[in-house]
Design a protein around this motif. Structure first.
Motif, PDB file in Angstrom:
ATOM      1  N   ALA A  60      52.299  28.829  31.953  1.00 50.56           N
ATOM      2  CA  ALA A  60      51.608  28.761  33.244  1.00 50.56           C
ATOM      3  C   ALA A  60      50.209  28.169  33.133  1.00 50.56           C
ATOM      4  CB  ALA A  60      51.502  30.174  33.831  1.00 50.56           C
ATOM      5  N   HIS A  61      49.665  27.858  34.311  1.00 48.23           N
ATOM      6  CA  HIS A  61      48.251  27.537  34.460  1.00 48.23           C
ATOM      7  C   HIS A  61      47.615  28.804  35.015  1.00 48.23           C
ATOM      8  CE1 HIS A  61      48.478  23.178  33.834  1.00 48.23           C
ATOM      9  NE2 HIS A  61      49.684  23.299  34.356  1.00 48.23           N
ATOM     10  N   VAL A  62      46.513  29.254  34.415  1.00 46.11           N
ATOM     11  CA  VAL A  62      45.878  30.503  34.826  1.00 46.11           C
ATOM     12  C   VAL A  62      44.425  30.217  35.210  1.00 46.11           C
ATOM     13  CG1 VAL A  62      45.282  32.854  34.146  1.00 46.11           C
ATOM     14  CG2 VAL A  62      47.376  31.796  33.253  1.00 46.11           C
ATOM     15  N   PHE A  63      44.079  30.591  36.444  1.00 44.69           N
ATOM     16  CA  PHE A  63      42.728  30.425  36.962  1.00 44.69           C
ATOM     17  C   PHE A  63      42.080  31.797  37.027  1.00 44.69           C
ATOM     18  CE2 PHE A  63      45.212  26.934  38.496  1.00 44.69           C
ATOM     19  CZ  PHE A  63      44.365  25.853  38.503  1.00 44.69           C
ATOM     20  N   SER A  64      40.883  31.935  36.470  1.00 40.89           N
ATOM     21  CA  SER A  64      40.104  33.171  36.553  1.00 40.89           C
ATOM     22  C   SER A  64      38.811  32.840  37.286  1.00 40.89           C
ATOM     23  CB  SER A  64      39.789  33.711  35.161  1.00 40.89           C
ATOM     24  OG  SER A  64      40.983  34.013  34.483  1.00 40.89           O
ATOM     25  N   VAL A  65      38.565  33.560  38.394  1.00 43.68           N
ATOM     26  CA  VAL A  65      37.431  33.256  39.267  1.00 43.68           C
ATOM     27  C   VAL A  65      36.533  34.485  39.360  1.00 43.68           C
ATOM     28  CG1 VAL A  65      36.765  32.406  41.541  1.00 43.68           C
ATOM     29  CG2 VAL A  65      39.025  31.837  40.626  1.00 43.68           C
ATOM     30  N   ASP A  66      35.257  34.323  39.013  1.00 45.72           N
ATOM     31  CA  ASP A  66      34.296  35.416  39.126  1.00 45.72           C
ATOM     32  C   ASP A  66      33.857  35.557  40.584  1.00 45.72           C
ATOM     33  OD1 ASP A  66      34.345  35.980  36.454  1.00 45.72           O
ATOM     34  OD2 ASP A  66      32.521  34.875  35.967  1.00 45.72           O
ATOM     35  N   LEU A  67      34.177  36.719  41.178  1.00 48.54           N
ATOM     36  CA  LEU A  67      33.805  36.993  42.567  1.00 48.54           C
ATOM     37  C   LEU A  67      33.219  38.396  42.681  1.00 48.54           C
ATOM     38  CD1 LEU A  67      36.996  35.511  44.252  1.00 48.54           C
ATOM     39  CD2 LEU A  67      34.728  34.469  44.138  1.00 48.54           C
ATOM     40  N   PRO A  68      32.104  38.650  41.985  1.00 44.86           N
ATOM     41  CA  PRO A  68      31.536  40.004  42.002  1.00 44.86           C
ATOM     42  C   PRO A  68      31.141  40.427  43.405  1.00 44.86           C
ATOM     43  CG  PRO A  68      29.978  38.442  41.071  1.00 44.86           C
ATOM     44  CD  PRO A  68      31.268  37.710  41.256  1.00 44.86           C
ATOM     45  N   ILE A 127      53.569  30.994  42.793  1.00 43.45           N
ATOM     46  CA  ILE A 127      52.173  31.284  42.480  1.00 43.45           C
ATOM     47  C   ILE A 127      51.865  32.736  42.833  1.00 43.45           C
ATOM     48  CG2 ILE A 127      49.775  30.723  43.050  1.00 43.45           C
ATOM     49  CD1 ILE A 127      50.722  27.850  43.576  1.00 43.45           C
ATOM     50  N   LYS A 128      51.152  33.407  41.939  1.00 39.25           N
ATOM     51  CA  LYS A 128      50.765  34.805  42.158  1.00 39.25           C
ATOM     52  C   LYS A 128      49.251  34.933  41.985  1.00 39.25           C
ATOM     53  CE  LYS A 128      55.079  36.978  40.655  1.00 39.25           C
ATOM     54  NZ  LYS A 128      55.783  36.386  41.716  1.00 39.25           N
ATOM     55  N   ALA A 129      48.662  35.870  42.745  1.00 44.28           N
ATOM     56  CA  ALA A 129      47.221  36.112  42.650  1.00 44.28           C
ATOM     57  C   ALA A 129      46.965  37.613  42.641  1.00 44.28           C
ATOM     58  CB  ALA A 129      46.497  35.463  43.825  1.00 44.28           C
ATOM     59  N   GLY A 130      45.977  38.027  41.875  1.00 42.58           N
ATOM     60  CA  GLY A 130      45.575  39.427  41.819  1.00 42.58           C
ATOM     61  C   GLY A 130      44.079  39.506  41.586  1.00 42.58           C
ATOM     62  N   MET A 131      43.488  40.622  42.032  1.00 39.32           N
ATOM     63  CA  MET A 131      42.043  40.775  41.877  1.00 39.32           C
ATOM     64  C   MET A 131      41.742  42.142  41.297  1.00 39.32           C
ATOM     65  SD  MET A 131      39.325  39.507  44.568  1.00 39.32           S
ATOM     66  CE  MET A 131      37.602  39.841  44.487  1.00 39.32           C
ATOM     67  N   GLU A 132      40.924  42.128  40.240  1.00 41.60           N
ATOM     68  CA  GLU A 132      40.541  43.380  39.588  1.00 41.60           C
ATOM     69  C   GLU A 132      39.131  43.254  39.041  1.00 41.60           C
ATOM     70  OE1 GLU A 132      42.094  46.127  35.892  1.00 41.60           O
ATOM     71  OE2 GLU A 132      43.540  44.876  36.936  1.00 41.60           O
ATOM     72  N   ASN A 133      38.293  44.239  39.323  1.00 45.25           N
ATOM     73  CA  ASN A 133      36.914  44.285  38.828  1.00 45.25           C
ATOM     74  C   ASN A 133      36.131  43.007  39.130  1.00 45.25           C
ATOM     75  OD1 ASN A 133      37.321  46.869  37.747  1.00 45.25           O
ATOM     76  ND2 ASN A 133      38.112  46.014  35.839  1.00 45.25           N
ATOM     77  N   GLY A 134      36.304  42.457  40.336  1.00 43.17           N
ATOM     78  CA  GLY A 134      35.553  41.280  40.741  1.00 43.17           C
ATOM     79  C   GLY A 134      36.030  39.973  40.145  1.00 43.17           C
ATOM     80  N   VAL A 135      37.217  39.977  39.519  1.00 45.33           N
ATOM     81  CA  VAL A 135      37.775  38.745  38.949  1.00 45.33           C
ATOM     82  C   VAL A 135      39.123  38.480  39.606  1.00 45.33           C
ATOM     83  CG1 VAL A 135      38.583  37.571  36.869  1.00 45.33           C
ATOM     84  CG2 VAL A 135      36.602  39.088  36.750  1.00 45.33           C
ATOM     85  N   VAL A 138      44.636  33.782  39.353  1.00 45.74           N
ATOM     86  CA  VAL A 138      45.721  33.063  40.007  1.00 45.74           C
ATOM     87  C   VAL A 138      46.587  32.461  38.905  1.00 45.74           C
ATOM     88  CG1 VAL A 138      46.341  31.206  41.599  1.00 45.74           C
ATOM     89  CG2 VAL A 138      44.247  32.530  41.978  1.00 45.74           C
ATOM     90  N   THR A 139      47.880  32.793  38.931  1.00 52.36           N
ATOM     91  CA  THR A 139      48.811  32.311  37.915  1.00 52.36           C
ATOM     92  C   THR A 139      49.804  31.357  38.563  1.00 52.36           C
ATOM     93  OG1 THR A 139      48.584  34.395  36.734  1.00 52.36           O
ATOM     94  CG2 THR A 139      50.455  33.009  36.136  1.00 52.36           C
ATOM     95  N   VAL A 140      49.855  30.137  38.045  1.00 52.94           N
ATOM     96  CA  VAL A 140      50.757  29.104  38.548  1.00 52.94           C
ATOM     97  C   VAL A 140      51.778  28.813  37.447  1.00 52.94           C
ATOM     98  CG1 VAL A 140      50.937  26.769  39.474  1.00 52.94           C
ATOM     99  CG2 VAL A 140      48.845  28.105  39.852  1.00 52.94           C
TER     100      VAL A 140
END
Length: 157
Positions: A60-68, A127-135, A138-140
Motif C-alpha cells: 500500500a501507499h500510507v499517508f500520515s498527517v499531523d493534525l494536532p 482506501i481506508k482512513a483512521g485518526m488516533e492521537n492527532g495523526v 490514510v492507507t491506499v
C-alpha cells in the motif's frame, strides 16, 4: 521555484519546494495546479503547516498527517477523478475574550488542503482512513503486480 534557506551556509539557493503547489504528482514528474484546485487566499500558513509523510510499502501507499488538536469530524478525506487524494479541514482560531492579552501566537489556524496524485496501481475503492492521537493515517492498497507468464518453446533441430 521557491527560494529555501540553506541551513548549513545560511545562503539562499534555488530548491524546488513541492509544498508550494497544490497537487503533488510524483507519477507525472512535477506537482501542478489545476483549474479545479481550491484557493484559500491568506490561509497559506495552515496549508504549509499541515505536515504529511507518504511512504510506499509492498502492499500500500500510507499517508500520515499531523493534525494536532483536530477531531475526525473536522477533517475530510476525499478522492477526486484522476486518482487525486484530497485531505482537507479547518483548524479554528481560539476564541478571544475582551480582556485577553496575547504574548505569542504560533499555532496556525484556518483551512488546509493537501492533494496527491495516486499511481495507476492504487485500489481507489479500498482506501481506508483512521485518526488516533492527532495523526490521520490514510492507507491506499495497491494492486498486485501482474508478472508476464513465460511459455517455453521447444527448439527443433
Amino acid at each position: 521555484m521557491s527560494l529555501v534557506p540553506n541551513i548549513l551556509g545560511g545562503r539562499r539557493s534555488n530548491v524546488y519546494d513541492p509544498l508550494s503547489l497544490d497537487i503533488f504528482d510524483p507519477w507525472g514528474g512535477f506537482p501542478f495546479s489545476s483549474p479545479h484546485t481550491p484557493s484559500f487566499g491568506g490561509e497559506g500558513n495552515a496549508i504549509a503547516n499541515t505536515r504529511v509523510d507518504w511512504k510506499e510499502t509492498a502492499e500500500a501507499h500510507v499517508f500520515s498527517v499531523d493534525l494536532p488538536g483536530l477531531k475526525k469530524e473536522e477533517v475530510k478525506v476525499e478522492v477526486e477523478e484522476g486518482r487525486v487524494l484530497q485531505i482537507s479541514g479547518e483548524r479554528s482560531r481560539e476564541k478571544e475574550e475582551k480582556d485577553d492579552r496575547w504574548h505569542r501566537v504560533e499555532r496556525s489556524s484556518g483551512k488546509f488542503v493537501r492533494r496527491f496524485r495516486l499511481p495507476e496501481n492504487a485500489k481507489m475503492d479500498e482506501i481506508k482512513a483512521g485518526m488516533e492521537n492527532g495523526v490521520l493515517t490514510v492507507t491506499v492498497p495497491k494492486e498486485e503486480e501482474k508478472r508476464p507468464q513465460l511459455k517455453s518453446i521447444q527448439i527443433s533441430g
